[in-house]
Design an enzyme around this catalytic site. Structure first.
Site, PDB file in Angstrom:
ATOM      1  N   HIS A 189      49.739  72.305  52.233  1.00  0.00           N
ATOM      2  CA  HIS A 189      49.760  71.217  51.627  1.00  0.00           C
ATOM      3  C   HIS A 189      48.611  70.105  51.323  1.00  0.00           C
ATOM      4  O   HIS A 189      48.300  69.014  52.296  1.00  0.00           O
ATOM      5  CB  HIS A 189      51.414  70.637  51.899  1.00  0.00           C
ATOM      6  CG  HIS A 189      51.487  69.722  50.910  1.00  0.00           C
ATOM      7  ND1 HIS A 189      52.019  70.774  49.228  1.00  0.00           N
ATOM      8  CD2 HIS A 189      51.592  68.248  50.568  1.00  0.00           C
ATOM      9  CE1 HIS A 189      52.329  69.194  49.280  1.00  0.00           C
ATOM     10  NE2 HIS A 189      52.287  68.000  49.268  1.00  0.00           N
ATOM     11  N   CYS A 190      47.879  69.773  50.412  1.00  0.00           N
ATOM     12  CA  CYS A 190      47.587  69.060  49.755  1.00  0.00           C
ATOM     13  C   CYS A 190      47.704  67.324  50.019  1.00  0.00           C
ATOM     14  O   CYS A 190      48.350  66.991  48.424  1.00  0.00           O
ATOM     15  CB  CYS A 190      46.278  69.403  49.293  1.00  0.00           C
ATOM     16  SG  CYS A 190      44.389  68.495  48.948  1.00  0.00           S
ATOM     17  N   GLY A 191      47.672  66.729  50.383  1.00  0.00           N
ATOM     18  CA  GLY A 191      48.294  65.419  49.558  1.00  0.00           C
ATOM     19  C   GLY A 191      47.541  64.353  48.801  1.00  0.00           C
ATOM     20  O   GLY A 191      48.040  63.465  47.783  1.00  0.00           O
ATOM     21  N   ASN A 194      48.551  66.453  45.571  1.00  0.00           N
ATOM     22  CA  ASN A 194      49.745  66.134  45.736  1.00  0.00           C
ATOM     23  C   ASN A 194      50.818  67.289  45.202  1.00  0.00           C
ATOM     24  O   ASN A 194      51.913  67.799  44.741  1.00  0.00           O
ATOM     25  CB  ASN A 194      50.208  65.033  44.930  1.00  0.00           C
ATOM     26  CG  ASN A 194      52.237  64.811  45.369  1.00  0.00           C
ATOM     27  OD1 ASN A 194      52.557  65.167  45.759  1.00  0.00           O
ATOM     28  ND2 ASN A 194      52.702  64.584  43.451  1.00  0.00           N
TER      29      ASN A 194
END
Length: 382
Positions: A189-191, A194
């Protein structure tokens, strides 16, 4: 004369912080100050902040901080997306305001004014594609196709049901606790996006990394040529050697040239250093994800294999201890880290990646995902 040493000190501290943050958990740094810096940056500083807030303002303020943490870390939010847009926008604005006046220059063509706009626009497009594209959500409607596309290897992926989605979890899929959905060929999951990085948008994510690495490298090089052109046009070296009698050698000229550049073009130097550091970091990420693509592996699978190998090593050590065997410890962590030799117990631990089909087919699977192929649609009709 003190300015170059100040830059060296600044660069050394920056490098130490970056290396500690990114690599501090490696076994090679176990028990060292690098690991301690990593722990402080990732956990310690936050826990100290919580204690300080609790001591100064009470439980209410502490709960507020925990609520902010939950929003930032445990739920989808656009904070890092906004931060990315701000970084790109502010950096490009500063470059336009401070450096476009030197374009065209002695070594830089006026064409770069327009190339920079195109480069930033392509980067923004890749950012949008990665952020808002479907990463490969597994649903009750398409789960059967994904089950057929990726077989279970029986080691890191076994047949099971997702306890949240209540559907069979295909091999290579994972339920993201932040997005609250199962993602096929889950990477992470890439912040910054998002969004999850999975089967359908890994291609956009890798293209985003590569393109931004090239943009930062391009910007740093152009700024370097601008500075070199200014030195040439203003005849700085000629003036220093002829009028001030400075020795025409690198050791003699460097301190004076550096002082002049810092006095007249400090903004360009800071921008070039900033872009070079970002390019270095992005280059590392590009190399890592290129390796993952070429071997048909994901970040999630890398961690799973590490856990599996560590578990197997522990089992082997326990068996060896039970049999009365004594394993000689390596002379140092550095030799253990870089050594290519393996013990007898280690040789039995083999990483068997059944999804690796060769570099060409692996890359094709990234850029033309299985779910977008006709064979995937036929499985749906079957």
């Amino acid at each position: 004369m003190d300015v170059p040493w100040l830059l060296v000190a600044h660069g050394s501290v920056t490098a130490l912080v970056v290396v500690s943050f990114l690599c501090g958990q490696w076994p090679i740094f176990e028990g060292t100050f690098v690991q301690r810096i990593n722990h402080f940056l990732t956990f310690g500083a936050y826990h100290h902040l919580l204690r300080l807030v609790h001591a100064a303002c009470g439980n209410g303020a502490r709960d507020l901080v925990l609520g902010v943490e939950s929003y930032c870390c445990d739920r989808p939010n656009p904070i890092l997306q906004i931060f990315y847009v701000a970084i790109i926008g502010v950096t490009y604005f500063i470059i336009v305001q401070t450096s476009f006046q030197y374009i065209p220059g002695y070594y830089v063509s006026g064409l770069h004014r327009y190339l920079s706009i195109v480069a930033v626009a392509i980067g923004a497009l890749l950012f949008v594609l990665t952020s808002f594209s479907d990463p490969g959500t597994v649903t009750a409607e398409n789960v059967s196709q994904y089950l057929s596309a990726y077989p279970y290897d029986g080691i890191i992926f076994e047949e099971k049901e997702c306890s949240t989605c209540k559907i069979a979890r295909p091999a290579r899929a994972k339920h993201c606790r932040i997005c609250d959905k199962c993602v096929a060929r889950f990477d992470h999951h890439c912040g910054w996006m998002n969004n999850c990085i999975g089967e359908k948008n890994t291609r956009y994510f890798v293209a985003f990394l590569v393109w931004h690495f090239l943009i930062c490298l391009y910007g740093a090089v152009i700024l370097g040529f601008i500075l070199a052109g200014e030195l040439k046009e203003r005849k700085v070296v000629y003036i220093l050697t002829v009028y001030y009698g400075i020795d025409n050698s690198f050791s003699g000229l460097f301190p004076h040239v550096a002082q002049w550049l810092l006095a007249v073009h400090n903004t360009q130097i800071l921008l070039a250093v900033f872009l070079a550091i970002i390019a270095l970091l992005l280059g590392g990420f590009c190399a890592y994800h290129t390796h993952l693509c070429l071997t048909n592996t994901t970040t999630n699978e890398t961690f799973k294999w590490q856990d599996y190998i560590m578990w197997r090593k522990k089992v082997n050590e326990e068996k060896a201890a039970a049999n009365g065997e004594v394993r000689k410890s390596p002379p140092s962590k550095w030799k253990a880290f870089f050594s290519r030799s393996h013990t007898e117990a280690d040789e039995t631990i083999v990483k068997n990646n059944i999804y690796d089909r060769g570099m060409i087919r692996n890359m094709c699977e990234v850029f033309v995902p299985l779910s977008e192929r006709q064979s995937f649609s036929r499985k749906k009709s079957d």
